[in-house]
Write an enzyme that holds these catalytic residues in place. Structure first.
Site, PDB file in Angstrom:
ATOM      1  N   THR A  31       0.830  -1.212   0.000  1.00  0.00           N
ATOM      2  CA  THR A  31       0.000   0.000   0.000  1.00  0.00           C
ATOM      3  C   THR A  31       0.863   1.260   0.000  1.00  0.00           C
ATOM      4  OG1 THR A  31      -1.669  -1.214   1.239  1.00  0.00           O
ATOM      5  CG2 THR A  31      -1.869   1.174   1.236  1.00  0.00           C
ATOM      6  N   VAL A  32       1.793   1.365   0.937  1.00  0.00           N
ATOM      7  CA  VAL A  32       2.605   2.591   1.062  1.00  0.00           C
ATOM      8  C   VAL A  32       3.670   2.640  -0.033  1.00  0.00           C
ATOM      9  CG1 VAL A  32       4.141   3.899   2.573  1.00  0.00           C
ATOM     10  CG2 VAL A  32       2.170   2.703   3.544  1.00  0.00           C
ATOM     11  N   LYS A 123       6.816   1.876  12.286  1.00  0.00           N
ATOM     12  CA  LYS A 123       6.787   2.313  13.693  1.00  0.00           C
ATOM     13  C   LYS A 123       7.101   1.179  14.656  1.00  0.00           C
ATOM     14  CE  LYS A 123       2.750   1.331  11.858  1.00  0.00           C
ATOM     15  NZ  LYS A 123       1.716   1.718  10.953  1.00  0.00           N
ATOM     16  N   GLU A 147       9.272  10.059   9.246  1.00  0.00           N
ATOM     17  CA  GLU A 147       8.048  10.866   9.292  1.00  0.00           C
ATOM     18  C   GLU A 147       6.801  10.019   9.052  1.00  0.00           C
ATOM     19  OE1 GLU A 147       6.223  13.564  10.442  1.00  0.00           O
ATOM     20  OE2 GLU A 147       7.910  14.731   9.710  1.00  0.00           O
ATOM     21  N   GLY A 152       0.722   9.176   9.628  1.00  0.00           N
ATOM     22  CA  GLY A 152       0.563   9.237   8.169  1.00  0.00           C
ATOM     23  C   GLY A 152       1.051  10.531   7.544  1.00  0.00           C
ATOM     24  N   GLU A 208      -3.337  -2.627  10.021  1.00  0.00           N
ATOM     25  CA  GLU A 208      -2.081  -3.372   9.977  1.00  0.00           C
ATOM     26  C   GLU A 208      -2.353  -4.780   9.452  1.00  0.00           C
ATOM     27  OE1 GLU A 208       1.027  -1.914  10.912  1.00  0.00           O
ATOM     28  OE2 GLU A 208      -0.387  -0.292  10.664  1.00  0.00           O
ATOM     29  N   ASP A 219      -0.424  -0.411  17.941  1.00  0.00           N
ATOM     30  CA  ASP A 219       0.110   0.489  16.910  1.00  0.00           C
ATOM     31  C   ASP A 219       0.206   1.922  17.450  1.00  0.00           C
ATOM     32  OD1 ASP A 219       0.605   1.133  13.916  1.00  0.00           O
ATOM     33  OD2 ASP A 219      -1.057   2.450  14.457  1.00  0.00           O
ATOM     34  N   LYS A 223       3.615   4.387  18.063  1.00  0.00           N
ATOM     35  CA  LYS A 223       3.762   5.784  17.612  1.00  0.00           C
ATOM     36  C   LYS A 223       3.991   6.710  18.807  1.00  0.00           C
ATOM     37  CE  LYS A 223       0.838   4.786  13.629  1.00  0.00           C
ATOM     38  NZ  LYS A 223      -0.570   4.660  13.191  1.00  0.00           N
TER      39      LYS A 223
END
Ligand code: HSE
Length: 463
Positions: A31-32, A123, A147, A152, A208, A219, A223
């Site tokens: 996805t990313v 993360k 970042e 996000g 996730e 999660d 972070k």
């Protein structure tokens, strides 16, 4: 003296050759990763102009090579060996967007030892192994930028590291998990059940690989660990974060919260305490009631928001998409541009050192019992009047000041799995010590006429 702008124009100088592009190796094209590739291609000219040179993906590691070709085409080398990308001689910076924390640690360490910069959205990796990874980056004179690992699209790492660098951060509080915010919003606004809302979040690519990480607050804890290190100069200490997810939340509490003028959000809080009762850091992730009129309460869907209270800046609020393909890619590419701007200089001189700052002395993480905040309590009772008397007595005996008390009576059908006709005493307290609230609830649990376990949620005014 009048300064003629023309006089400042550089005298004609020989044309300098364009700097060579920054060469990127990507581990992961899910996805990313796919979003990063797409945005880099689409905004190539703008990104190159801002970075001072082009940014070019030269090699990609993917589990499914056929699917990877659909994303990156045939002009990029493909492999299914992450270590090959990590140490590839033609790569300046490794983008790790595969996720997971075991194998990813080996790939990232290999890249750093080979003198490659690393940009990661991972993360879990940094919360668990960040101390070792940042030390390796320092040792090898390269950067680990992250970042995209927190909230996000929101440039919160940059805000803490650069924009707010003059401040002593008093507290920060964030809605830092898009999946749970999406679930809570859909449950509150569209009346969806938990499972249906989670399935939608998964279909949209927010969750996730193991959604337990989202719904159990893990999660968000990852972070918060990163944010707390930057904001408060504490070590990365995931194991010290108090974590409660949203799986135990009941529909009736969302209804009661709304009736009282609040919305429930999963919140990560890192609050410095320096008062008569405690000195240290509250570090906690849990569902919390926010006043419905507060800006943070209006952050819905997969949006994230982080509010930071600095001693000089006061309150600042950052809001944006907390998950999603191109939304997270935006942050990955921002880090790539920072790396591109290094142009061979020392990372620390260019402000891209992404290591958490070790302040001396770092505040110690406080036990949960030392938390001081407001509370929402719901106690199922047989008789409303008797229940109110028992609850108010227990609170008074334990030094918990009451703010609001109401009775809730389920109509026919009940809410969620509560039986119809069930009565509840619902209380909002003023600021109290969690240890005192725990004692009061222990007393209430033993009282005759109390029908089931009391619910305790924290209330944050964020003011
Ligand atoms: N699962 C994460 C979330 C993805 O829902 O926020 C972005 O970190």
């Amino acid at each position: 003296m009048y300064l003629d702008p023309q006089s400042l124009a550089p005298s004609s100088s020989p044309a300098t050759p364009a700097p060579r592009p920054l060469r990127v190796g990507m581990i992961g094209i899910g996805t990313v990763g796919a979003g990063t590739f797409r945005v880099l291609a689409r905004n190539q000219a703008e990104i190159a102009a801002r970075a001072g040179r082009g940014i070019e993906v030269v090699v990609v590691c993917a589990r499914n090579l056929a699917r990877a070709v659909d994303v990156v085409g045939t002009g990029v080398a493909l492999t299914n060996d992450p270590l090959l990308v990590a140490t590839h001689p033609d790569v300046d910076v490794v983008v790790e967007v595969a996720g997971g924390s075991g194998p990813a640690r080996d790939w990232v360490l290999a890249a750093l030892r080979a003198g490659r910069h690393v940009v990661t959205a991972n993360k879990a990796l940094l919360a668990e192994h960040g101390t070792e990874i940042f030390a390796a980056a320092r040792q090898h004179g390269v950067v680990v930028a992250y970042e995209a690992a927190v909230a996000g699209s929101i440039p919160i790492i940059k805000a803490l590291r650069e924009g707010l660098t003059a401040n002593r951060i008093e507290w920060l509080a964030g809605i830092i998990n898009g999946t749970t915010n999406f679930i809570l919003s859909r449950m509150a606004d569209a009346g969806l059940g938990f499972a249906e809302a989670l399935a939608q979040a998964q279909a949209l690519g927010y969750a996730e690989a193991d959604p337990t990480f989202d719904i159990e607050g893990i999660d968000a804890a990852h972070k918060l660990t990163l944010l707390a290190a930057l904001a408060h100069g504490v070590p990365l200490q995931l194991h010290k974060v108090h974590v409660e997810g949203i799986t135990q939340l009941q529909a009736i509490d969302m209804v009661c919260a709304e009736r009282l003028g609040y919305r429930i959000k999963l919140l990560g809080v890192a609050r410095r305490r320096d008062d008569a009762l405690a000195q240290g850091l509250e570090l906690r992730v849990h569902p919390a009631l926010l006043p419905a009129t507060h800006l943070m309460a209006q952050v819905n869907g997969s949006m994230n928001a982080v509010m930071v209270q600095g001693d000089a800046a006061g309150s600042t609020l950052y809001c944006g998409a907390g998950a999603g393909s191109e939304q997270t890619a935006s942050a990955v590419i921002a880090d790539l541009v920072d790396v591109a701007r290094l142009a061979g200089g020392a990372p620390t001189q260019h402000g891209v050192h992404a290591q958490p700052i070790a302040a001396a002395p770092a505040p110690a993480v406080l036990p949960m019992a030392a938390t001081r905040t407001r509370y929402y309590l719901r106690v199922p009772v047989a008789d409303a009047a008797q229940g109110c008397a028992q609850v108010t007595q227990a609170l008074a005996d334990c030094g918990v000041p009451l703010q609001t008390l109401l009775q809730h009576h389920e109509g026919p059908g009940g809410v969620g799995d509560l039986r119809a006709g069930q009565r509840h005493v619902v209380v909002l307290t003023q600021v109290a010590l969690e240890a005192d609230v725990d004692r009061a609830l222990a007393r209430v649990a033993g009282a005759a006429g109390v029908h089931g376990a009391a619910v305790r949620l924290r209330v944050e005014l964020l003011a």
